[in-house]
Design a protein around this motif. Structure first.
Motif, PDB file in Angstrom:
ATOM      1  N   ARG A 124       0.841  -1.196   0.000  1.00  0.00           N
ATOM      2  CA  ARG A 124       0.000   0.000   0.000  1.00  0.00           C
ATOM      3  C   ARG A 124       0.885   1.259   0.000  1.00  0.00           C
ATOM      4  O   ARG A 124       1.872   1.329   0.714  1.00  0.00           O
ATOM      5  CB  ARG A 124      -0.919  -0.009   1.224  1.00  0.00           C
ATOM      6  N   GLY A 125       0.480   2.190  -0.824  1.00  0.00           N
ATOM      7  CA  GLY A 125       1.241   3.424  -0.944  1.00  0.00           C
ATOM      8  C   GLY A 125       2.322   3.366  -2.009  1.00  0.00           C
ATOM      9  O   GLY A 125       2.978   4.373  -2.274  1.00  0.00           O
ATOM     10  N   GLY A 126       2.529   2.222  -2.619  1.00  0.00           N
ATOM     11  CA  GLY A 126       3.561   2.084  -3.640  1.00  0.00           C
ATOM     12  C   GLY A 126       3.082   2.513  -5.011  1.00  0.00           C
ATOM     13  O   GLY A 126       1.891   2.786  -5.226  1.00  0.00           O
ATOM     14  N   THR A 127       4.004   2.546  -5.973  1.00  0.00           N
ATOM     15  CA  THR A 127       3.695   2.970  -7.346  1.00  0.00           C
ATOM     16  C   THR A 127       4.221   1.927  -8.330  1.00  0.00           C
ATOM     17  O   THR A 127       5.394   1.531  -8.261  1.00  0.00           O
ATOM     18  CB  THR A 127       4.337   4.331  -7.662  1.00  0.00           C
ATOM     19  N   VAL A 128       3.350   1.524  -9.241  1.00  0.00           N
ATOM     20  CA  VAL A 128       3.750   0.627 -10.336  1.00  0.00           C
ATOM     21  C   VAL A 128       4.032   1.490 -11.556  1.00  0.00           C
ATOM     22  O   VAL A 128       3.146   2.229 -12.021  1.00  0.00           O
ATOM     23  CB  VAL A 128       2.646  -0.402 -10.645  1.00  0.00           C
ATOM     24  N   THR A 155      15.112  -1.543 -31.261  1.00  0.00           N
ATOM     25  CA  THR A 155      14.250  -2.278 -30.350  1.00  0.00           C
ATOM     26  C   THR A 155      13.502  -1.316 -29.445  1.00  0.00           C
ATOM     27  O   THR A 155      13.891  -0.158 -29.273  1.00  0.00           O
ATOM     28  CB  THR A 155      15.076  -3.258 -29.487  1.00  0.00           C
ATOM     29  N   VAL A 156      12.436  -1.858 -28.867  1.00  0.00           N
ATOM     30  CA  VAL A 156      11.633  -1.120 -27.893  1.00  0.00           C
ATOM     31  C   VAL A 156      11.701  -1.873 -26.574  1.00  0.00           C
ATOM     32  O   VAL A 156      11.535  -3.096 -26.546  1.00  0.00           O
ATOM     33  CB  VAL A 156      10.170  -0.999 -28.353  1.00  0.00           C
ATOM     34  N   THR A 157      11.940  -1.154 -25.486  1.00  0.00           N
ATOM     35  CA  THR A 157      11.974  -1.764 -24.158  1.00  0.00           C
ATOM     36  C   THR A 157      10.785  -1.250 -23.359  1.00  0.00           C
ATOM     37  O   THR A 157      10.605  -0.044 -23.206  1.00  0.00           O
ATOM     38  CB  THR A 157      13.283  -1.432 -23.426  1.00  0.00           C
ATOM     39  N   LEU A 158       9.972  -2.203 -22.887  1.00  0.00           N
ATOM     40  CA  LEU A 158       8.842  -1.865 -22.022  1.00  0.00           C
ATOM     41  C   LEU A 158       9.134  -2.454 -20.652  1.00  0.00           C
ATOM     42  O   LEU A 158       9.264  -3.679 -20.504  1.00  0.00           O
ATOM     43  CB  LEU A 158       7.545  -2.430 -22.590  1.00  0.00           C
ATOM     44  N   ALA A 159       9.269  -1.606 -19.624  1.00  0.00           N
ATOM     45  CA  ALA A 159       9.613  -2.058 -18.278  1.00  0.00           C
ATOM     46  C   ALA A 159       8.424  -1.842 -17.353  1.00  0.00           C
ATOM     47  O   ALA A 159       7.782  -0.782 -17.375  1.00  0.00           O
ATOM     48  CB  ALA A 159      10.828  -1.303 -17.758  1.00  0.00           C
ATOM     49  N   VAL A 160       8.133  -2.866 -16.548  1.00  0.00           N
ATOM     50  CA  VAL A 160       7.112  -2.769 -15.497  1.00  0.00           C
ATOM     51  C   VAL A 160       7.843  -2.906 -14.168  1.00  0.00           C
ATOM     52  O   VAL A 160       8.411  -3.962 -13.864  1.00  0.00           O
ATOM     53  CB  VAL A 160       6.042  -3.863 -15.659  1.00  0.00           C
ATOM     54  N   ARG A 161       7.847  -1.821 -13.372  1.00  0.00           N
ATOM     55  CA  ARG A 161       8.647  -1.772 -12.157  1.00  0.00           C
ATOM     56  C   ARG A 161       7.719  -1.543 -10.959  1.00  0.00           C
ATOM     57  O   ARG A 161       6.810  -0.715 -10.996  1.00  0.00           O
ATOM     58  CB  ARG A 161       9.672  -0.642 -12.268  1.00  0.00           C
ATOM     59  N   ASN A 162       7.964  -2.319  -9.895  1.00  0.00           N
ATOM     60  CA  ASN A 162       7.148  -2.141  -8.683  1.00  0.00           C
ATOM     61  C   ASN A 162       7.987  -2.416  -7.443  1.00  0.00           C
ATOM     62  O   ASN A 162       8.896  -3.266  -7.465  1.00  0.00           O
ATOM     63  CB  ASN A 162       5.941  -3.084  -8.712  1.00  0.00           C
ATOM     64  N   PRO A 163       7.704  -1.714  -6.345  1.00  0.00           N
ATOM     65  CA  PRO A 163       8.364  -2.029  -5.077  1.00  0.00           C
ATOM     66  C   PRO A 163       7.694  -3.245  -4.452  1.00  0.00           C
ATOM     67  O   PRO A 163       6.575  -3.617  -4.791  1.00  0.00           O
ATOM     68  CB  PRO A 163       8.135  -0.764  -4.242  1.00  0.00           C
TER      69      PRO A 163
END
Length: 465
Positions: A375-379, A389-397
């Motif tokens: 809770r309170g985090g950001t994705v 190339t294309v880089t798509l990153a999904v980052r989460n704490p």
């Protein structure tokens, strides 16, 4: 009638050795035979020339009738012991003036016919070579007008017999050498192909329980080493595939056991005594959830099977990744607010592929990130377009994934830890599906986790302008 079995490689090599050895010996034999025959012909020609010179020298000295009569006696004395030489002299009137071993000539030559057949003939089972010459007599010799026609013959039967004997011995030697070459070639090929027989024996012993066998690469010759290395590589891949298949079978049995067990338990409880319609409706609703869970698992497994067999469709359409990311962020917005999580999208790029499949891959990463973000985090969804190339990153704490778990995180039914498993509601197939979709589009997906921050990166080819 059954087809004849093909010759083995050993037999073919043995026959090849025999054919090569025989061909080489035949060529050598022909060259040597021609050389010996030419040598004997040179000796015979030299002897005939010498005899003609002798006869011509004696005749040139006969300058009167008495001297010409003495030539016959001197010829008899000169050819004493020369049983292989035959002489026949005729004057201009075709009368025989001297004959020595005339029976060596053929009947036609005895009757006055000139030599024929290249100066060679056979008489009485013996072989002869001859030469014919006209020799002029000095004036005053008293002979009939005109030169003497001298026919000289030489018995060459001993040379012919020697050459025949050499040829017979040569053919016998060639035959024996070919047989010896075949035997030696068979032994050499049999020994040289021993690594192939070991490969065959190892293949015959293969089974699901004995995939750990390997062939020794150091003992194999250079020509077979690549085959041995390829065979060992195949065994290693088979062993790895069987191991994954065994783990997969155990995992899917474990995953299906829970919903099936829940269905059985709830059904048994419902049938244990009479219940009201509302209670039965509640049991059916619970069972429906389990059925949906099983249906999703089966659908995901079919999807992965199609991906591994190259049967997934791949329409060539341009896909704006930023649009798909924002659409998914809006879709998960209610869930994110409920969990106190924020979703952000940055960057833009276009790729070529199937829009729905790419959205499913991104949705799997985004839902996985939401489940594990406190809770309170950001994705964060970050799109970065490079040169090709294309880089798509999904980052989460969230909880850090152990380094030893990262290489296996995209495997089926794999969960990085018990803590992460408690957060998950699926069967552990989402990341495996994501990897299959990305690979179908010619890209790759990786994961890294450190210091409480987990990042999944998808790399795809940039869409052509």
């Amino acid at each position: 009638m059954s087809a004849r079995a093909p010759l083995s490689l050993t037999a073919r090599l043995a026959l090849l050795f025999a054919a090569l050895a025989a061909s080489l010996l035949i060529v050598v034999g022909l060259v040597m035979g021609r050389a010996v025959e030419a040598h004997f012909r040179e000796l015979d020609d030299h002897e005939l020339s010498g005899k003609l010179m002798l006869i011509e020298s004696l005749l040139q000295r006969a300058d009167d009738a008495a001297a010409l009569a003495g030539v016959r006696q001197r010829l008899d004395e000169a050819f004493v012991g020369h049983d292989t030489v035959a002489v026949l002299m005729r004057d201009a009137g075709d009368a025989v003036v001297y004959a020595l071993h005339a029976d060596h000539f053929a009947a036609a030559q005895r009757d006055g016919a000139p030599l024929a057949g290249g100066g060679m003939w056979t008489e009485g089972g013996r072989h002869y070579i001859g030469r014919e010459a006209d020799i002029a007599l000095p004036a005053g010799s008293g002979a009939a007008a005109g030169p003497l026609r001298v026919l000289l013959g030489l018995d060459i039967s001993h040379h012919v017999h020697f050459l025949d004997d050499v040829r017979n011995r040569l053919w016998a030697g060639i035959s024996l050498s070919a047989v010896a070459a075949a035997v030696l070639g068979w032994l050499a090929a049999h020994k040289g192909l021993a690594p192939l027989r070991r490969v065959t024996a190892a293949a015959e012993r293969l089974s699901a329980e004995r995939l750990g066998e390997r062939l020794a690469e150091g003992a194999a010759p250079a020509e077979v080493r690549e085959l041995v290395e390829a065979f060992n590589g195949m065994l290693e891949r088979l062993e790895s595939s069987f191991r994954r298949l065994s783990d997969f079978s155990a995992d899917i049995a474990h995953e299906l056991r829970t919903p099936v067990s829940n269905l059985m338990t709830q059904t048994e409880v419902a049938l244990s005594h009479a219940r009201s319609p509302d209670e039965y409706r509640e049991v059916l609703a619970s069972n429906l959830e389990e059925y949906e869970r099983i249906a999703r698992m089966v659908s995901d497994m079919l999807f992965l099977a199609q991906a591994e067999n190259g049967r997934l469709p791949r329409p060539e359409e341009r896909v704006a990744l930023q649009d798909e990311a924002r659409a998914l962020a809006e879709f998960y917005e209610a869930l994110a607010e409920e969990q106190g999580v924020t979703i952000t999208v940055q960057g833009a790029a276009e790729v070529t592929g199937d829009r729905l499949m790419l959205r499913r891959a991104l949705a799997n990463l985004l839902s996985n990130a939401l489940r594990h973000t406190p809770r309170g985090g950001t994705v964060e969804i970050v799109i970065d377009a490079g040169q090709a190339t294309v880089t798509l990153a999904v980052r989460n704490p969230g909880e850090t994934i152990a380094p030893e778990e990262l290489p296996r995180i995209f495997e089926r039914f794999h969960r990085a830890s018990r803590e992460r498993e408690r957060h998950g509601e699926g069967a552990g197939l989402g990341l495996a599906i994501t990897r299959s979709i990305v690979e179908v589009h010619g890209g790759r997906v990786t994961a890294e986790s450190a210091a409480g921050l987990t990042t999944f990166r998808i790399e795809l080819p940039l869409a052509a302008a």
